[in-house]
Write a protein that holds these residues in place. Sequence first.
Motif, mmCIF file in Angstrom:
data_model
loop_
_atom_site.group_PDB
_atom_site.id
_atom_site.type_symbol
_atom_site.label_atom_id
_atom_site.label_comp_id
_atom_site.label_asym_id
_atom_site.label_seq_id
_atom_site.Cartn_x
_atom_site.Cartn_y
_atom_site.Cartn_z
ATOM 1 N N ASN A 42 0.810 -1.221 0.000
ATOM 2 C CA ASN A 42 0.000 0.000 0.000
ATOM 3 C C ASN A 42 0.842 1.268 0.000
ATOM 4 O OD1 ASN A 42 -2.477 -1.226 -0.149
ATOM 5 N ND2 ASN A 42 -2.872 -1.172 2.057
ATOM 6 N N GLY A 43 2.120 1.111 0.191
ATOM 7 C CA GLY A 43 3.020 2.269 0.097
ATOM 8 C C GLY A 43 2.961 2.965 -1.241
ATOM 9 N N VAL A 44 2.478 2.242 -2.283
ATOM 10 C CA VAL A 44 2.406 2.868 -3.616
ATOM 11 C C VAL A 44 1.147 3.731 -3.785
ATOM 12 C CG1 VAL A 44 3.691 0.934 -4.634
ATOM 13 C CG2 VAL A 44 1.185 0.977 -4.821
ATOM 14 N N LEU A 45 0.201 3.650 -2.872
ATOM 15 C CA LEU A 45 -1.067 4.379 -3.090
ATOM 16 C C LEU A 45 -0.877 5.883 -3.307
ATOM 17 C CD1 LEU A 45 -3.483 2.471 -0.662
ATOM 18 C CD2 LEU A 45 -3.526 2.470 -3.164
ATOM 19 N N PRO A 46 0.006 6.549 -2.570
ATOM 20 C CA PRO A 46 0.182 7.987 -2.847
ATOM 21 C C PRO A 46 0.941 8.277 -4.140
ATOM 22 C CG PRO A 46 1.674 7.300 -1.107
ATOM 23 C CD PRO A 46 0.772 6.127 -1.380
ATOM 24 N N ARG A 95 -0.211 7.528 -6.975
ATOM 25 C CA ARG A 95 -1.263 8.009 -7.881
ATOM 26 C C ARG A 95 -1.466 9.490 -7.565
ATOM 27 N NH1 ARG A 95 -5.629 4.731 -6.538
ATOM 28 N NH2 ARG A 95 -5.617 3.392 -8.368
ATOM 29 N N PRO A 96 -1.428 10.362 -8.580
ATOM 30 C CA PRO A 96 -1.493 11.800 -8.285
ATOM 31 C C PRO A 96 -2.707 12.162 -7.420
ATOM 32 C CG PRO A 96 -0.884 11.464 -10.559
ATOM 33 C CD PRO A 96 -1.231 10.100 -10.012
ATOM 34 N N SER A 97 -2.426 12.794 -6.289
ATOM 35 C CA SER A 97 -3.460 13.187 -5.335
ATOM 36 C C SER A 97 -2.836 14.210 -4.398
ATOM 37 C CB SER A 97 -3.945 11.979 -4.520
ATOM 38 O OG SER A 97 -2.919 11.561 -3.625
ATOM 39 N N THR A 98 -3.631 14.683 -3.453
ATOM 40 C CA THR A 98 -3.060 15.640 -2.501
ATOM 41 C C THR A 98 -1.924 15.008 -1.707
ATOM 42 O OG1 THR A 98 -4.767 15.002 -0.931
ATOM 43 C CG2 THR A 98 -5.174 16.990 -2.228
ATOM 44 N N ARG A 99 -2.012 13.709 -1.456
ATOM 45 C CA ARG A 99 -0.990 13.043 -0.654
ATOM 46 C C ARG A 99 0.278 12.728 -1.454
ATOM 47 N NH1 ARG A 99 -2.551 11.286 4.466
ATOM 48 N NH2 ARG A 99 -4.404 12.455 5.025
ATOM 49 N N SER A 100 0.213 12.876 -2.779
ATOM 50 C CA SER A 100 1.403 12.538 -3.563
ATOM 51 C C SER A 100 2.408 13.689 -3.615
ATOM 52 C CB SER A 100 1.008 12.125 -4.980
ATOM 53 O OG SER A 100 0.293 13.142 -5.619
ATOM 54 N N LYS A 101 1.965 14.863 -3.159
ATOM 55 C CA LYS A 101 2.877 16.017 -3.221
ATOM 56 C C LYS A 101 4.135 15.784 -2.396
ATOM 57 C CE LYS A 101 -0.812 19.297 -4.118
ATOM 58 N NZ LYS A 101 -1.796 20.188 -3.493
ATOM 59 N N ALA A 155 1.513 2.804 -14.549
ATOM 60 C CA ALA A 155 2.906 3.211 -14.315
ATOM 61 C C ALA A 155 3.266 4.482 -15.073
ATOM 62 C CB ALA A 155 3.839 2.069 -14.711
ATOM 63 N N ASN A 156 2.482 4.792 -16.105
ATOM 64 C CA ASN A 156 2.793 6.002 -16.883
ATOM 65 C C ASN A 156 1.997 7.223 -16.403
ATOM 66 O OD1 ASN A 156 0.287 5.256 -17.735
ATOM 67 N ND2 ASN A 156 0.783 5.193 -19.935
ATOM 68 N N ARG A 157 1.300 7.067 -15.282
ATOM 69 C CA ARG A 157 0.535 8.203 -14.763
ATOM 70 C C ARG A 157 0.819 8.389 -13.273
ATOM 71 N NH1 ARG A 157 -5.362 6.772 -16.239
ATOM 72 N NH2 ARG A 157 -5.757 8.250 -14.554
ATOM 73 N N LEU A 158 2.071 8.365 -12.943
ATOM 74 C CA LEU A 158 2.451 8.502 -11.530
ATOM 75 C C LEU A 158 2.700 9.967 -11.193
ATOM 76 C CD1 LEU A 158 4.900 5.470 -11.179
ATOM 77 C CD2 LEU A 158 2.426 5.561 -10.748
ATOM 78 N N ALA A 159 2.679 10.244 -9.908
ATOM 79 C CA ALA A 159 2.971 11.599 -9.444
ATOM 80 C C ALA A 159 4.356 12.026 -9.931
ATOM 81 C CB ALA A 159 2.915 11.637 -7.918
ATOM 82 N N THR A 160 4.513 13.299 -10.107
ATOM 83 C CA THR A 160 5.792 13.831 -10.574
ATOM 84 C C THR A 160 6.921 13.369 -9.661
ATOM 85 O OG1 THR A 160 4.643 15.783 -11.390
ATOM 86 C CG2 THR A 160 7.038 15.965 -11.113
ATOM 87 N N GLY A 161 7.953 12.850 -10.294
ATOM 88 C CA GLY A 161 9.128 12.441 -9.519
ATOM 89 C C GLY A 161 9.120 10.994 -9.075
ATOM 90 N N VAL A 162 7.984 10.298 -9.288
ATOM 91 C CA VAL A 162 7.901 8.888 -8.894
ATOM 92 C C VAL A 162 8.031 8.018 -10.138
ATOM 93 C CG1 VAL A 162 6.544 7.116 -7.717
ATOM 94 C CG2 VAL A 162 6.344 9.522 -7.022
ATOM 95 N N LYS A 163 8.890 7.028 -10.067
ATOM 96 C CA LYS A 163 9.075 6.130 -11.209
ATOM 97 C C LYS A 163 8.744 4.701 -10.810
ATOM 98 C CE LYS A 163 12.655 8.612 -13.812
ATOM 99 N NZ LYS A 163 12.725 9.836 -12.978
#
Lengths: 108, 137, 128
Positions: free
Chosen positions: A42-46, A48-54, A80-88
């Motif tokens: 579940n560590g990957v949940l943030p 996904r772009p959201s307020t918590r991904s900042k 995998a191609n729609r992750l928060a900025t900076g996350v690979k």
Amino acid sequence: MSKYLLIESRDPFETNDVAYFFDLASSLAKEGNTVTLFLVQNGVLPARPSTRSKALSALSTAGIQVLADEFSLRERGIPANRLATGVKAAPLDVVIDQLAEGRKALWH
Amino acid sequence: MADRKTLTFALMDPPYENARTTTALRLIDIAVRRGFDVNVFAYEGAVNVPFAKQAPHANAVHGRDVGEEDHPNPKDWVAALFKEAEKRGSKIDWVQCGLCVDERGATEWVPGPRRGSPADLVKFAESSDNTLVIPTK
Amino acid sequence: MAKKILQVVETAYRATLEEQDDTVVWITHAMKGSGGDLHLLLRGNAVNYACKGQDASGLAFGEKKQTQPPRIADDVAGLIGKGVEVYIVEEDIAERGLERGDLISGLKPVERAGLPKLFASYDQVWHW
């Protein structure tokens, strides 16, 4: 300086303590250490772009390599191609690579 | 292999309770496929991961009988990891914390693991290239 | 020389009544006794392990009494007595309404900001 592998298996939606681990990653990097933050389960949940991904994007900006386990992403329907900025997205093999490299490895 | 790496994993979770068990076994699988030697220290509930009496079941919700359901038992994953290591010429040394085994009555395991104590974790840590503790919560 | 390992304990009171111990504090004792060079960092809820006055006695299930409850502060103090350095995160103490006087003696307080420096002095950090 040292190299660190921080593995985050928990998520900030359920656990406030995730902030501690993100802060630890940030502090270690500020001291000049090389830091990878590897998100799994579940560590990957943030991721996904959201307020918590900042927070993840901020860590990336601070020079921390932020990776998310490909399988955990797929399992949760996070493209995998729609992750928060900076996350690979990355395979779990990275953890084995970095353990073999001798990094100090912390699981959270 | 002269430069073969050895990694140690300390596990704490019982099976069927947390994704950590699967992740740990995924990590061991990757290490074994690389030809690494792997030490495992199964602490507390993790001594039940290779428990021999795990049994697959049918699943009426899925509408499948026991054969069709092919329900995973972590003991089978552990056994398969030992086989994979043997095939690749590497070694898994899986130690079951003896006191943890006793208090749970978890004395029957698939072939491979052995009984030990925290002294084994000290030896593992000293002799391996790295150690990852995967704790329970 | 043995690898110098820092044991980070954060989960508190997980099955301690059944185990009669915190399992990480316990294994630190056991590994120290086997020659390991281990030290302890209490963080998160585990800072409460250093609190004086913990009393888990008196449990009974039917007529079955638990006669040996966990004595975790004593176990932590025992580590200090064996030469184990026991660090404790100051902010985690304060956030839980604890003061220094509430805690056993011999602890080494460390600020969160000081963790990188602390970690740097260890070969491995095991985050339980």
